[in-house]
Design a protein around this motif. Structure first.
Motif, short mmCIF file in Angstrom:
data_model
loop_
_atom_site.label_atom_id
_atom_site.label_comp_id
_atom_site.label_asym_id
_atom_site.label_seq_id
_atom_site.Cartn_x
_atom_site.Cartn_y
_atom_site.Cartn_z
N LYS A 269 2.73 -10.33 -11.56
CA LYS A 269 2.59 -9.43 -10.43
C LYS A 269 1.17 -9.53 -9.87
O LYS A 269 0.21 -9.66 -10.62
CB LYS A 269 2.91 -7.99 -10.84
N ASP A 299 6.14 -10.09 -7.04
CA ASP A 299 6.33 -8.86 -6.26
C ASP A 299 5.84 -8.97 -4.81
O ASP A 299 5.63 -7.96 -4.15
CB ASP A 299 5.66 -7.68 -6.95
N SER A 302 8.17 -7.08 -2.64
CA SER A 302 8.55 -5.72 -3.04
C SER A 302 7.39 -4.74 -3.11
O SER A 302 7.60 -3.54 -2.95
CB SER A 302 9.27 -5.76 -4.40
N ASP A 303 6.18 -5.23 -3.32
CA ASP A 303 5.02 -4.35 -3.44
C ASP A 303 4.15 -4.47 -2.19
O ASP A 303 3.61 -5.54 -1.91
CB ASP A 303 4.20 -4.74 -4.67
N ALA A 306 0.60 -5.95 -2.85
CA ALA A 306 0.63 -7.39 -3.13
C ALA A 306 0.89 -8.18 -1.85
O ALA A 306 0.27 -9.22 -1.60
CB ALA A 306 1.71 -7.68 -4.17
N ASN A 307 1.82 -7.67 -1.06
CA ASN A 307 2.17 -8.34 0.19
C ASN A 307 0.98 -8.39 1.14
O ASN A 307 0.70 -9.42 1.77
CB ASN A 307 3.36 -7.63 0.83
#
Length: 548
Positions: A269, A299, A302-303, A306-307
């Motif tokens: 992650k 991730d 989804s995060d 992070a994106n």
């Protein structure tokens, strides 16, 4: 499994018209339709493929614009059903170009003698299910009618080109084209003033090549997209040799992977590692090129944190490459999460905007108002051009099917059923439409996967079901409304675990098509997960279907 496909009969609603009887009609002769024909024929069925285009190839027949190529490695984006085929065929580049992909599918059709059951220049206009006979009556635009026990729609998810409704286009005195319907003879823009409208996957591939040829290129951009460097190169002999030696393992891995290919995925992650490790991983992915950035961390999709780290890394690359800060800012994507619009892959895309003969127009601040006889007019300027290229995408995922008048059991139409968005069980079978199956359609991994992998999985699953119905002496296979609803709920639940619903202004939701319902269409649970769910359905005697 019929002995003769040349049997003639008369069908209700077809007065005094001889109709050929077949086991299966397949609509479309791209990668999906060609493999469906091969597979069905091997199982002993009589098959007719109807193709609207003048030759086979689907996406790779129509999309002939300069720079068109696949964004999945050639060695992955290819059929796996025949080992001799995958061993014999030599790919010349890491990412195959449109001409090479077209040569490949032509080779496949000739190698397996498929053309004799494919009719080109045959656009299917209607398919009607007869409740009494449990057969489909399929008609083409030129009047041919055939009757088949099963109908397989392999019409493609990106095949209905969209030209925006711009006032005055009919008055334009130059030439205009759409990337999805490019002239086979090509287009010479040498020394011409060219406008390109759109900066999605087609636009980012086309723009650098047009800029090299044109006297001046004006790019009209509404939404800047993230574009990764393809890092394409000639095929490395040792790489190809190793892939072919490892094909059994590589194909097996791809079938169970998230996206249906062999691209390296990082299980870590993003926010669990140091800033230095994140930066190094992003840089590695940038150098690997193509769509590898999507797999930088587990991730990314989804995060939000992070994106955003990933998005800001790519924005920094844009600022490094584009010399004019104002132009760089116009090209910088904001307002949506990285990867939630189709990620682009190109060669020299951002560098093109450093050229003196290239102008970028932001149509968010100054929309295109009309076409003039000599060019385009925005809210604040006029642009004289000789050629307009629309790189404006497609009526994605559902457009090709809804162009056909499809009527199922009880006289219900698919257009009515899908008026609020596509509905089907497993993305394969819409309830109320017995013996009708869809290849790589909405509700399946489809565009979120290596399409050839997903096509093979769907074709093999569908044809096995057709075989089972036939061997049992049955006549119908129909998804239940309950199973369909449960699948749609699952598709939506999986999507809600990602960032896609937070960025709904994309063709994944139908947002690029005026009047189209805003419904998230692909399945994002992963290719391997989807395959297991489909296999479980089959293992439980096709749970969710009524076989009769």
């Amino acid at each position: 499994m019929s002995n003769d496909q040349r049997v003639h009969t008369h069908i209700v609603g077809v007065e005094d018209e001889p109709v050929r009887e077949l086991d299966v009609v397949v609509v479309g002769a791209g990668f999906g339709g060609v493999y469906a024909l091969h597979r069905l024929r091997k199982l002993g069925f009589t098959v007719q493929v109807f193709e609207a285009g003048s030759d086979i190839g689907g996406t790779w027949f129509h999309n002939r614009y300069p720079g068109a190529r696949c964004d999945i490695e050639s060695l992955d984006y290819s059929y796996s059903f025949d080992d001799e085929l995958q061993q014999d065929w030599h790919w010349t580049e890491r990412y195959a170009s449109q001409p090479e992909l077209l040569r490949y599918i032509h080779h496949v059709a000739e190698r397996f003698d498929l053309r004799r059951d494919i009719r080109c220049d045959a656009r299917v206009v209607s398919a009607t299910f007869d409740d009494d006979t449990s057969r489909w009556l399929v008609r083409t635009e030129d009047g041919e009618a055939v009757s088949a026990r099963f109908c397989v729609l392999a019409t493609g998810v990106l095949s209905v080109a969209q030209v925006p409704a711009i006032d005055g286009l009919e008055d334009f005195e130059g030439d205009w084209y759409h990337t999805g319907d490019w002239p086979h003879e090509g287009v010479d823009v040498t020394g011409k003033r060219v406008a390109v409208i759109g900066t999605g996957s087609s636009g980012t591939q086309l723009i650098p090549i047009v800029a090299e040829q044109a006297e001046h290129l004006t790019v009209f951009q509404r939404t800047p997209n993230f574009c990764m460097p393809a890092q394409n190169h000639a095929m490395i002999e040792e790489v190809e040799r190793q892939w072919k030696a490892e094909y059994p393992e590589r194909r097996a891995f791809a079938r169970l992977s998230g996206f249906g290919h062999n691209q390296l995925s990082n299980p870590k992650k993003a926010m669990e590692v140091s800033a230095e490790e994140r930066l190094a991983e992003f840089e590695l992915r940038w150098q690997l090129g193509g769509l590898y950035m999507m797999r930088a961390f587990s991730d990314i999709l989804s995060d939000p944190a992070a994106n955003e780290e990933c998005a800001e890394f790519v924005r920094g690359k844009i600022r490094e490459i584009v010399q004019d800060p104002e132009v760089a800012e116009k090209l910088t994507p904001r307002g949506f999460h990285f990867g939630t619009k189709r990620l682009c892959s190109g060669t020299g895309y951002y560098e093109t905007y450093n050229w003196d003969n290239v102008t970028l127009v932001d149509v968010r601040t100054a929309p295109i108002e009309r076409t003039t006889p000599t060019g385009l007019a925005t809210a604040d300027a006029r642009y004289d051009v000789d050629v307009i290229v629309f790189a404006t995408g497609f009526d994605a995922m559902t457009g090709s099917m809804l162009k056909i008048d499809i009527t199922g059991a009880g006289g219900h139409s698919l257009r009515e059923k899908w008026a609020h968005g596509p509905r089907s069980y497993l993305g394969v079978a819409p309830a109320g439409f017995p013996n009708l199956f869809i290849v790589a359609g909405p509700g399946s991994p489809s565009v979120f996967s290596n399409m050839v992998n997903s096509i093979e999985q769907h074709v093999e699953w569908i044809t096995t079901l057709i075989e089972q119905v036939t061997l049992r002496g049955l006549s119908r296979a129909e998804a239940t409304e309950e199973a369909e609803q449960q699948w749609i709920e699952h598709v939506n639940e999986v999507a809600e675990q990602t960032l896609y619903p937070r960025s709904p202004n994309s063709w994944f939701f139908g947002a690029n098509t005026p009047g189209k319902p805003r419904v998230f269409m692909p399945y994002v649970g992963g290719v391997g997960t989807y395959r297991q769910k489909a296999d479980d359905v089959a293992a439980k005697d096709y749970e969710g279907f009524v076989l009769s």
